[in-house]
Write a protein that holds these residues in place. Structure first.
Motif, short mmCIF file in Angstrom:
data_model
loop_
_atom_site.label_atom_id
_atom_site.label_comp_id
_atom_site.label_asym_id
_atom_site.label_seq_id
_atom_site.Cartn_x
_atom_site.Cartn_y
_atom_site.Cartn_z
N PHE A 16 -0.36 -2.76 11.26
CA PHE A 16 0.36 -1.27 11.28
C PHE A 16 -0.39 -0.67 11.64
O PHE A 16 0.06 0.89 11.03
CB PHE A 16 1.41 -1.51 10.18
CG PHE A 16 2.28 -2.28 9.87
CD1 PHE A 16 2.74 -3.12 11.08
CD2 PHE A 16 2.62 -2.41 8.66
CE1 PHE A 16 3.06 -4.62 10.40
CE2 PHE A 16 3.43 -3.78 8.16
CZ PHE A 16 3.80 -4.31 9.44
N GLY A 17 -1.28 0.16 12.67
CA GLY A 17 -2.21 1.53 13.15
C GLY A 17 -1.22 1.85 14.09
O GLY A 17 -0.50 2.91 13.95
N VAL A 59 3.36 -3.31 2.37
CA VAL A 59 3.47 -1.97 1.48
C VAL A 59 3.35 -0.18 2.28
O VAL A 59 4.10 0.13 1.80
CB VAL A 59 2.97 -2.08 0.65
CG1 VAL A 59 2.33 -1.57 -0.97
CG2 VAL A 59 3.23 -3.23 -0.66
N GLN A 60 2.45 -0.53 2.98
CA GLN A 60 1.94 0.88 3.76
C GLN A 60 2.71 1.46 4.32
O GLN A 60 3.41 2.30 4.48
CB GLN A 60 0.55 0.11 4.20
CG GLN A 60 -0.33 0.36 3.54
CD GLN A 60 -2.41 0.27 4.37
OE1 GLN A 60 -1.47 0.14 5.52
NE2 GLN A 60 -2.77 -0.50 3.71
N LEU A 61 3.36 0.75 5.36
CA LEU A 61 4.85 0.86 6.07
C LEU A 61 5.78 1.62 5.74
O LEU A 61 6.39 2.26 6.24
CB LEU A 61 5.62 -0.57 7.41
CG LEU A 61 6.19 -0.34 8.08
CD1 LEU A 61 6.09 0.10 9.25
CD2 LEU A 61 7.22 -1.58 8.44
N GLY A 66 8.62 6.27 4.21
CA GLY A 66 9.85 6.39 3.39
C GLY A 66 11.25 5.78 3.02
O GLY A 66 12.49 6.15 2.72
N LEU A 67 10.60 4.11 3.59
CA LEU A 67 11.93 3.29 2.76
C LEU A 67 11.76 3.10 1.32
O LEU A 67 11.57 3.52 1.14
CB LEU A 67 11.26 2.22 3.65
CG LEU A 67 11.36 1.90 5.20
CD1 LEU A 67 10.70 0.46 5.79
CD2 LEU A 67 12.58 2.61 6.07
N THR A 68 13.10 2.56 0.54
CA THR A 68 13.31 1.85 0.10
C THR A 68 13.88 0.91 -0.52
O THR A 68 13.83 0.56 -2.26
CB THR A 68 14.69 3.08 -1.23
OG1 THR A 68 15.98 3.04 -0.26
CG2 THR A 68 14.01 4.82 -0.49
N GLY A 69 14.19 0.06 0.67
CA GLY A 69 13.73 -1.78 0.50
C GLY A 69 13.54 -2.32 -0.21
O GLY A 69 12.48 -1.73 0.00
N ASN A 70 13.61 -3.23 -1.72
CA ASN A 70 12.51 -3.76 -1.92
C ASN A 70 12.18 -5.21 -0.74
O ASN A 70 12.93 -5.87 -0.16
CB ASN A 70 13.55 -5.17 -2.46
CG ASN A 70 13.82 -4.29 -3.66
OD1 ASN A 70 13.47 -3.48 -4.10
ND2 ASN A 70 15.33 -5.03 -4.36
N LEU A 177 16.33 3.27 10.10
CA LEU A 177 15.29 2.59 11.38
C LEU A 177 14.12 2.93 11.44
O LEU A 177 13.43 4.00 11.56
CB LEU A 177 16.69 2.82 12.28
CG LEU A 177 18.19 2.26 12.67
CD1 LEU A 177 18.48 2.74 13.69
CD2 LEU A 177 18.34 0.37 11.64
N VAL A 178 13.87 1.89 11.54
CA VAL A 178 11.89 2.08 12.42
C VAL A 178 11.89 1.83 13.93
O VAL A 178 12.31 0.40 14.04
CB VAL A 178 11.29 0.95 11.34
CG1 VAL A 178 9.29 1.27 11.80
CG2 VAL A 178 11.06 0.90 9.55
#
Length: 215
Positions: A16-17, A59-61, A66-70, A177-178
Motif C-alpha cells: 500500500f505504498g 491495518v496500515q491502510l 481514518g477508517l473505522t470498519g473491522n 470511500l478510499v
C-alpha cells in the motif's frame, strides 16, 4: 480453516505504498454482512503468508485513511468465485461438491495491483478491496469462474440475480470511500479452490472441501 497453498514465490511487501489519483469507483458486486444466515460459495483462499501480509498492510491502510470498519481476518481473506446458495442443506452441499469435482482447470497466478472502495451508496457498508486494473491479466481466473457458472447452471441450482464477475479481495467495510490507489502487486499461484460456508455476521468460515487445480 482452508487457506490456500502456493507453489510460487509470493510478493506483498509495501503493497500500500505508491498512490495514484484515480477517483472512478467500480460497480458493487457484494452486499454487507447480515447476521443470522449462511452463505455457500466457491472461493480462492490466499496462502497463509500472503493473507497475513495483506492483513498487516490493511491495518496500515485503515490507519492512514481514518477508517473505522473491522478488518476481515487473515483466515477469511478470499477471492469469491461463484455463489452457490444462501443455505447449507445436505442436498445443496452435495450438489456443490459434485459441481466442484466436475471442474477441470489449470493452476494460475492471481495478481492484484490496486486498492479502492466499491461505492454501494449505503453508509458504513462500502467494501474496501484489492483488485486488478486490467482484467485481461486475470484470464485464467475468469475461466475458472465461467466453468463453475456452467456447472452450477447444469446442476439446476438457482443462479444469483447478478452473476457478473469482478475479481477482488475485500479487506473491510467502511462508511468512508478510499480512492483507487496503485500498490505493489499482490500475487500468488492458485493451486486449489474451496467450498466455503460463511456463517454470516459471526466472522466464521467453514471449509467444506477443496479441489486441486491441475499443474
Amino acid at each position: 480453516m482452508c487457506q490456500g497453498t502456493s507453489s510460487a514465490e509470493t510478493t506483498v511487501g509495501g503493497i500500500f505504498g505508491a498512490m495514484s489519483h484515480q477517483l472512478s469507483l467500480l460497480d458493487p458486486v457484494e452486499a454487507p454482512p447480515v447476521h443470522g444466515r449462511h452463505n455457500l460459495f466457491f472461493a480462492l483462499m490466499p496462502p497463509p503468508a500472503v493473507a497475513e501480509q495483506v492483513n498487516r498492510a490493511a491495518v496500515q491502510l485503515r490507519s492512514t485513511h481514518g477508517l473505522t470498519g473491522n478488518l476481515i481476518g487473515a483466515d477469511r481473506l478470499h477471492v469469491s468465485l461463484h455463489a452457490v446458495a444462501p443455505d447449507v442443506s445436505p442436498l445443496t452441499v452435495d450438489a456443490a461438491r459434485f459441481i466442484a469435482a466436475r471442474v477441470d482447470a489449470p493452476r494460475f497466478e492471481v495478481v492484484f495491483d490496486r486498492v479502492q472502495s466499491f461505492d454501494i451508496h449505503r453508509a458504513g457498508t462500502n467494501p474496501v478491496v484489492l483488485w486488478h486494473s486490467d482484467h485481461r491479466s486475470l484470464t485464467d481466473l475468469h475461466r475458472l469462474h465461467k466453468l463453475l457458472h456452467l456447472e452450477v447452471r447444469r446442476a439446476g441450482l438457482p443462479l444469483p440475480a447478478n452473476h457478473g464477475f469482478n475479481p477482488h479481495m475485500t479487506l473491510l467495510y467502511d462508511r468512508k470511500l478510499v480512492p483507487a490507489q496503485a500498490i505493489e502487486p499482490v500475487r500468488w499461484t492458485a493451486t486449489e479452490f474451496a467450498l466455503i460456508d460463511s456463517h454470516v455476521g459471526d466472522g466464521y468460515y467453514e471449509c467444506l472441501g477443496t479441489w486441486p487445480l491441475r499443474p
